[in-house]
Design a protein around this motif. Sequence first.
Motif, PDB file in Angstrom:
ATOM      1  N   PHE A  68    -115.311  84.001 -73.666  1.00  0.00           N
ATOM      2  CA  PHE A  68    -114.934  82.603 -73.486  1.00  0.00           C
ATOM      3  C   PHE A  68    -115.415  81.754 -74.658  1.00  0.00           C
ATOM      4  CE2 PHE A  68    -115.244  84.551 -69.307  1.00  0.00           C
ATOM      5  CZ  PHE A  68    -114.010  84.220 -68.760  1.00  0.00           C
ATOM      6  N   TYR A  69    -116.407  82.259 -75.376  1.00  0.00           N
ATOM      7  CA  TYR A  69    -116.878  81.612 -76.590  1.00  0.00           C
ATOM      8  C   TYR A  69    -115.980  81.952 -77.773  1.00  0.00           C
ATOM      9  CZ  TYR A  69    -119.888  81.096 -80.743  1.00  0.00           C
ATOM     10  OH  TYR A  69    -120.385  80.793 -81.989  1.00  0.00           O
ATOM     11  N   CYS A  70    -115.479  83.177 -77.801  1.00  0.00           N
ATOM     12  CA  CYS A  70    -114.727  83.674 -78.959  1.00  0.00           C
ATOM     13  C   CYS A  70    -113.246  83.316 -78.944  1.00  0.00           C
ATOM     14  CB  CYS A  70    -114.855  85.197 -79.052  1.00  0.00           C
ATOM     15  SG  CYS A  70    -116.464  85.774 -79.606  1.00  0.00           S
ATOM     16  N   TYR A  71    -112.689  83.071 -77.762  1.00  0.00           N
ATOM     17  CA  TYR A  71    -111.243  82.845 -77.649  1.00  0.00           C
ATOM     18  C   TYR A  71    -110.962  81.457 -77.093  1.00  0.00           C
ATOM     19  CZ  TYR A  71    -110.604  87.855 -78.404  1.00  0.00           C
ATOM     20  OH  TYR A  71    -110.607  89.120 -78.944  1.00  0.00           O
ATOM     21  N   GLY A  72    -109.812  80.905 -77.478  1.00  0.00           N
ATOM     22  CA  GLY A  72    -109.379  79.630 -76.943  1.00  0.00           C
ATOM     23  C   GLY A  72    -108.861  79.766 -75.525  1.00  0.00           C
ATOM     24  N   GLU A  73    -108.729  78.634 -74.850  1.00  0.00           N
ATOM     25  CA  GLU A  73    -108.312  78.653 -73.450  1.00  0.00           C
ATOM     26  C   GLU A  73    -106.943  79.296 -73.266  1.00  0.00           C
ATOM     27  OE1 GLU A  73    -111.062  75.058 -73.923  1.00  0.00           O
ATOM     28  OE2 GLU A  73    -109.342  75.868 -75.009  1.00  0.00           O
ATOM     29  N   ASP A  74    -106.005  78.979 -74.125  1.00  0.00           N
ATOM     30  CA  ASP A  74    -104.667  79.556 -74.019  1.00  0.00           C
ATOM     31  C   ASP A  74    -104.705  81.074 -74.199  1.00  0.00           C
ATOM     32  OD1 ASP A  74    -101.942  79.722 -73.740  1.00  0.00           O
ATOM     33  OD2 ASP A  74    -101.486  79.116 -75.785  1.00  0.00           O
ATOM     34  N   ASP A  87    -110.743  94.538 -67.776  1.00  0.00           N
ATOM     35  CA  ASP A  87    -112.065  95.164 -67.861  1.00  0.00           C
ATOM     36  C   ASP A  87    -112.918  94.243 -68.725  1.00  0.00           C
ATOM     37  OD1 ASP A  87    -114.337  96.639 -68.526  1.00  0.00           O
ATOM     38  OD2 ASP A  87    -113.256  98.552 -68.549  1.00  0.00           O
ATOM     39  N   LEU A  88    -113.711  93.390 -68.070  1.00  0.00           N
ATOM     40  CA  LEU A  88    -114.430  92.341 -68.786  1.00  0.00           C
ATOM     41  C   LEU A  88    -115.464  92.910 -69.754  1.00  0.00           C
ATOM     42  CD1 LEU A  88    -114.319  89.264 -68.856  1.00  0.00           C
ATOM     43  CD2 LEU A  88    -116.267  89.233 -67.297  1.00  0.00           C
ATOM     44  N   GLU A  89    -116.115  93.997 -69.372  1.00  0.00           N
ATOM     45  CA  GLU A  89    -117.119  94.606 -70.253  1.00  0.00           C
ATOM     46  C   GLU A  89    -116.474  95.128 -71.534  1.00  0.00           C
ATOM     47  OE1 GLU A  89    -120.517  98.151 -70.216  1.00  0.00           O
ATOM     48  OE2 GLU A  89    -119.545  97.531 -68.358  1.00  0.00           O
ATOM     49  N   LYS A  90    -115.330  95.777 -71.391  1.00  0.00           N
ATOM     50  CA  LYS A  90    -114.616  96.278 -72.566  1.00  0.00           C
ATOM     51  C   LYS A  90    -114.110  95.121 -73.415  1.00  0.00           C
ATOM     52  CE  LYS A  90    -110.782  99.316 -73.889  1.00  0.00           C
ATOM     53  NZ  LYS A  90    -109.684 100.191 -73.386  1.00  0.00           N
ATOM     54  N   ALA A  91    -113.604  94.076 -72.764  1.00  0.00           N
ATOM     55  CA  ALA A  91    -113.110  92.904 -73.492  1.00  0.00           C
ATOM     56  C   ALA A  91    -114.235  92.233 -74.272  1.00  0.00           C
ATOM     57  CB  ALA A  91    -112.480  91.918 -72.519  1.00  0.00           C
ATOM     58  N   THR A  92    -115.426  92.201 -73.683  1.00  0.00           N
ATOM     59  CA  THR A  92    -116.578  91.600 -74.348  1.00  0.00           C
ATOM     60  C   THR A  92    -116.949  92.374 -75.609  1.00  0.00           C
ATOM     61  OG1 THR A  92    -117.453  90.704 -72.280  1.00  0.00           O
ATOM     62  CG2 THR A  92    -119.006  91.001 -74.090  1.00  0.00           C
ATOM     63  N   LYS A  93    -116.959  93.691 -75.509  1.00  0.00           N
ATOM     64  CA  LYS A  93    -117.276  94.519 -76.674  1.00  0.00           C
ATOM     65  C   LYS A  93    -116.219  94.340 -77.767  1.00  0.00           C
ATOM     66  CE  LYS A  93    -119.750  98.089 -74.075  1.00  0.00           C
ATOM     67  NZ  LYS A  93    -119.780  99.506 -73.634  1.00  0.00           N
ATOM     68  N   SER A  94    -114.957  94.252 -77.361  1.00  0.00           N
ATOM     69  CA  SER A  94    -113.888  94.045 -78.345  1.00  0.00           C
ATOM     70  C   SER A  94    -114.043  92.707 -79.037  1.00  0.00           C
ATOM     71  CB  SER A  94    -112.527  94.122 -77.654  1.00  0.00           C
ATOM     72  OG  SER A  94    -112.292  95.412 -77.138  1.00  0.00           O
ATOM     73  N   ALA A  95    -114.343  91.660 -78.260  1.00  0.00           N
ATOM     74  CA  ALA A  95    -114.514  90.329 -78.843  1.00  0.00           C
ATOM     75  C   ALA A  95    -115.683  90.316 -79.818  1.00  0.00           C
ATOM     76  CB  ALA A  95    -114.737  89.303 -77.732  1.00  0.00           C
ATOM     77  N   TYR A  96    -116.749  91.012 -79.461  1.00  0.00           N
ATOM     78  CA  TYR A  96    -117.934  91.066 -80.316  1.00  0.00           C
ATOM     79  C   TYR A  96    -117.612  91.725 -81.651  1.00  0.00           C
ATOM     80  CZ  TYR A  96    -122.708  92.126 -81.820  1.00  0.00           C
ATOM     81  OH  TYR A  96    -123.879  92.211 -82.539  1.00  0.00           O
ATOM     82  N   ARG A  97    -116.774  92.746 -81.621  1.00  0.00           N
ATOM     83  CA  ARG A  97    -116.439  93.482 -82.848  1.00  0.00           C
ATOM     84  C   ARG A  97    -115.318  92.820 -83.648  1.00  0.00           C
ATOM     85  NH1 ARG A  97    -118.835  96.699 -79.417  1.00  0.00           N
ATOM     86  NH2 ARG A  97    -119.924  98.589 -80.070  1.00  0.00           N
ATOM     87  N   LEU A  98    -114.377  92.185 -82.968  1.00  0.00           N
ATOM     88  CA  LEU A  98    -113.200  91.657 -83.648  1.00  0.00           C
ATOM     89  C   LEU A  98    -113.362  90.213 -84.102  1.00  0.00           C
ATOM     90  CD1 LEU A  98    -110.364  93.082 -81.345  1.00  0.00           C
ATOM     91  CD2 LEU A  98    -111.101  93.946 -83.583  1.00  0.00           C
ATOM     92  N   ARG A  99    -114.096  89.427 -83.376  1.00  0.00           N
ATOM     93  CA  ARG A  99    -114.145  88.000 -83.665  1.00  0.00           C
ATOM     94  C   ARG A  99    -115.456  87.527 -84.272  1.00  0.00           C
ATOM     95  NH1 ARG A  99    -110.054  84.144 -80.973  1.00  0.00           N
ATOM     96  NH2 ARG A  99    -108.202  85.319 -81.574  1.00  0.00           N
TER      97      ARG A  99
END
Length: 318
Positions: A68-74, A87-99
């Motif tokens: 929620f910090y890395c991506y915009g609301e839309d 899968d929120l845990e997987k999404a979190t890891k992806s955001a950490y690596r990609l953004r």
Amino acid sequence: MSIAEEYRNIYNRYVSKDLKQELAIYEIEQGINNYQPLSHNCRQKCSGKCDHQCYKSLGKLMRKNIIFYCYGEDEIVTNFKNNLFSDLEKATKSAYRLRLPQRQPNQDGLPSEVLLDALIQSLIPNAYKMAVRTIFRQDDNNEIKGYDLTYFTNIQGTITLWLGQAKLGSKQYCKNGILEDLKNKYTDLYMAKQIYFLADKPSGLTEEGKQIANLLNRLNMLNACEDDSNRAKQLIQFLKTQNIDICIPCLLAYDKAGVYADFTKLESKMKSEMVWAKGIFEKYFKFAGIEPKMIFFIFPIDDIEALRGDDGFYEGLC
């Protein structure tokens, strides 16, 4: 249902509901300035139920807030609808690596920024991003400098830009860091540079966020060829004529285990922290060209190294 409403429902379900159980808000004192002391609610919530390693629960909650910090609301709403974030845990890891640029955890401001973001989104539920800061990079591939948080609220036609700073570390580090930020980052020139930059790049936002960005970017385009001083003066004048306020939320999350030594004295200990904050910060509210409102989040942490460690915020990320 609007993007803003859909986003708020998602955020409440995954973060805000739990965050309010993690925090104890002891006192809100209204005046010229707003001091809001917050504490991790470990001892009360977990009394007799665990070994008080509650940096794990707070760290997990902060970690959940990364997307929620890395991506915009839309983007958030779209990705949940497309099951990319199922899968929120997987999404979190992806955001950490990609953004996010990769740094050594002990040199990383991410925990404090994510915590401030969670506090604002939970305690100010009508606040929405003015820009998705994490998609921008400098020449050294680090995230852009500037404010740790850029949000806005629009309450009955009164628009407020929220330009926040966050520190997490020793008490002295947090105090000195916030004082340095207040001195250097809240001048008309610095603020104008940051706002013009962000307003030119509305991405992944609510419709309301895009409208605010477009409003500010119109001025940005009209005076793009003028010198920085004139551009700053015109922005300040524009904010005044449009009745747009500035609010500066500052998070000081610092190591202070003694606050939690005796739960029966926790409230009085928190009040002492508030008195300390008042004594330090009341004399520093002098800003060049702007008249901001201030909010201080005073957040003593029982074990800050544990919170930042591999069993805390960074569990599974590095």
